[in-house]
Design a protein around this motif. Structure first.
Motif, mmCIF file in Angstrom:
data_model
loop_
_atom_site.group_PDB
_atom_site.id
_atom_site.type_symbol
_atom_site.label_atom_id
_atom_site.label_comp_id
_atom_site.label_asym_id
_atom_site.label_seq_id
_atom_site.Cartn_x
_atom_site.Cartn_y
_atom_site.Cartn_z
ATOM 1 N N ASP A 160 -1.148 9.599 -3.837
ATOM 2 C CA ASP A 160 -2.561 9.603 -3.449
ATOM 3 C C ASP A 160 -2.843 8.405 -2.555
ATOM 4 O O ASP A 160 -2.148 7.382 -2.634
ATOM 5 C CB ASP A 160 -3.450 9.541 -4.696
ATOM 6 N N SER A 161 -3.866 8.536 -1.716
ATOM 7 C CA SER A 161 -4.280 7.421 -0.874
ATOM 8 C C SER A 161 -5.136 6.453 -1.694
ATOM 9 O O SER A 161 -5.961 6.881 -2.509
ATOM 10 C CB SER A 161 -5.078 7.932 0.328
ATOM 11 N N GLU A 179 0.917 4.132 -3.005
ATOM 12 C CA GLU A 179 0.548 5.510 -2.658
ATOM 13 C C GLU A 179 1.704 6.465 -2.901
ATOM 14 O O GLU A 179 1.501 7.614 -3.306
ATOM 15 C CB GLU A 179 0.095 5.562 -1.201
ATOM 16 N N LYS A 220 0.831 -1.213 0.000
ATOM 17 C CA LYS A 220 0.000 0.000 0.000
ATOM 18 C C LYS A 220 0.862 1.260 0.000
ATOM 19 O O LYS A 220 0.616 2.203 -0.753
ATOM 20 C CB LYS A 220 -0.913 -0.028 1.229
ATOM 21 N N ARG A 221 1.891 1.251 0.840
ATOM 22 C CA ARG A 221 2.767 2.420 0.939
ATOM 23 C C ARG A 221 3.461 2.705 -0.384
ATOM 24 O O ARG A 221 3.582 3.869 -0.812
ATOM 25 C CB ARG A 221 3.796 2.159 2.040
#
Length: 254
Positions: free
Chosen positions: A36-37, A31, A27-28
């Motif tokens: 963006d998240s 992003e 995820k990191r």
């Protein structure tokens, strides 16, 4: 030559897929690249195979991620420049769409998708660290097609040209192996944990053996095809043996 398990780095296919199975790191990274998240991850599939129909070319995605909002993220690590990434992105996008849109569903149900290639080279040639592509109107470049697709190519060679410190340090880590940030240090820690895992070592050994066997079979099949063509041209069997490495028995059977 297949790399030794102890020498694997984040850019190697096996290690990249192993590390990216860890939701936080996966995820990191996404992003960080998209600035963006992406929300909460629903599932992560590594070495994800897609075959749309019998005669179609099948593909194997490095890392396919889906988030709770239904968006897909395909993340690929590319070390060697095969000069086909734009067309590969096009094919990957089509395969994902066909694979995940069930029969009878509306086209509006197509998931938004982001295809990300992390390259150790500059495939576009403009010396930019990030290339982001969307379909836009040629007559009015401020008008996007809004088809829910985006393609991103990362060029690790140009890490010095990026202003975002976290992404800059990550790309520098890819090129130099030096972990200077909290994120890259966590990547290194994960890599060391994988290297100390005997099951992962066995997986790599079996995968390497399988891929070498597959390459050998491919080379042998190619040699047979070459020999067939040479036979059609009335070439001498001894000459065919020297050129292809096949045995006389194999050539006689053709």
């Amino acid at each position: 030559m297949v790399k030794r398990f102890e020498d694997l780095t984040f850019t190697d296919d096996f290690m990249f897929c192993k590390v990216m199975q860890e939701p936080y790191l996966c995820k990191r990274l996404i992003e960080m690249i998209l600035f963006d998240s992406i929300g909460k991850i629903s599932y992560i599939s590594v070495q994800h195979n897609i075959k749309t129909y019998e005669q179609a070319k099948s593909i194997r995605l490095d890392v396919l991620v889906q988030t709770e909002n239904g968006k897909f993220y395909d993340v690929e690590m590319q070390v060697s420049n095969e000069r086909n990434i734009p067309k590969r992105m096009r094919f990957y996008q089509a395969a994902i769409d066909i694979s995940f849109l069930d029969k009878g569903n509306s086209y509006t149900n197509l998931n938004d998708t982001f295809i990300i290639f992390i390259c150790m080279f500059d495939t576009v040639g403009k010396n930019m660290p990030i290339y982001t592509f969307e379909n836009i109107c040629i007559e009015d470049k401020n008008t996007t097609l809004q088809d829910g697709t985006q393609q991103v190519i990362i060029n690790a060679e140009a890490f010095e040209n990026i202003e975002n410190d976290d992404l800059k340090e990550f790309l520098e880590y890819l090129k130099t192996g030096k972990a200077k940030t909290e994120f890259t240090r966590r990547l290194e820690k994960m890599i060391q944990a994988i290297k100390n895992n005997e099951q992962a070592r066995q997986e790599y050994r079996l995968m390497s053996t399988f891929e070498m066997d597959a390459r050998d079979r491919g080379a042998h099949d190619k040699a047979l095809e070459t020999a067939k063509l040479m036979k059609m041209e009335k070439c001498d069997n001894n000459f065919i043996m020297r050129m292809t490495g096949l045995s006389e028995t194999e050539i006689e059977k053709l």
